[in-house]
Enzyme design. Structure first.
Site, short mmCIF file in Angstrom:
data_model
loop_
_atom_site.label_atom_id
_atom_site.label_comp_id
_atom_site.label_asym_id
_atom_site.label_seq_id
_atom_site.Cartn_x
_atom_site.Cartn_y
_atom_site.Cartn_z
N SER A 180 5.17 100.21 54.28
CA SER A 180 5.29 98.94 53.56
C SER A 180 5.45 97.85 54.60
O SER A 180 5.81 98.13 55.74
CB SER A 180 6.52 98.99 52.66
OG SER A 180 6.89 97.71 52.22
N TYR A 216 15.47 101.08 51.31
CA TYR A 216 14.01 100.96 51.29
C TYR A 216 13.48 100.58 52.68
O TYR A 216 12.55 101.20 53.19
CB TYR A 216 13.58 99.92 50.25
CG TYR A 216 12.09 99.82 50.09
CD1 TYR A 216 11.38 100.79 49.39
CD2 TYR A 216 11.38 98.76 50.63
CE1 TYR A 216 10.01 100.71 49.24
CE2 TYR A 216 10.01 98.66 50.48
CZ TYR A 216 9.33 99.64 49.78
OH TYR A 216 7.97 99.56 49.63
#
Length: 142
Positions: free
Chosen positions: A56, A69
């Site tokens: 990401s 995350y």
């Protein structure tokens, strides 16, 4: 390999629920590791293989209230690099892609929550600032 769980339940790092941290790591980092562990050996024996991990943009730049995350997606990049080092001599490549924001139901909920938070913060700031306007406090009365 695309394994991912978002950060909708994350909090500031000192408020982070350890269960959220563990679940995020299990899905975002342990999953890709286990798949790589189970598949790369066969690729090396055949002398050919391609692994593409999904990280990401959070894998390069941290986000607020997203410690699990962010750490997991940084870890995916490191895993892809480590696999490349181990398996590269055997004709196996390993890379990570870092997609940006994708409009999903989860992302919509997250964006709406961010907007509400920003709106409430701005509203509170305006309310504080308005208390100090001379015309409203009577300081400007003649």
């Amino acid at each position: 390999m695309n394994h991912g769980i978002g950060s909708a339940h994350e909090r500031l790092v000192w408020e982070q629920d350890p269960a959220v941290w563990r679940e995020t790591m299990r899905i975002n980092l342990d999953g890709p590791f286990e798949l790589a562990r189970l598949t790369v050996g066969g690729m090396c024996k055949r002398g050919f293989g391609r692994l593409v991990f999904t990280s990401s943009t959070a894998g390069e730049m941290a986000e607020r209230s997203g410690s699990a995350y962010t750490a997991s997606k940084h870890g995916v990049i490191g895993l892809a690099r480590a696999v490349a080092q181990d398996a590269g001599p055997f004709g196996v490549t390993s890379n990570a892609v870092l997609p940006g924001w994708v409009r999903t139901a989860m992302a919509e909920r997250s964006a709406q929550a961010e907007c509400r938070t920003a709106w409430y913060q701005r509203r509170a700031g305006v309310a504080r600032a308005r208390r100090h306007l001379p015309a409203e406090s009577g300081a400007g009365a003649a």
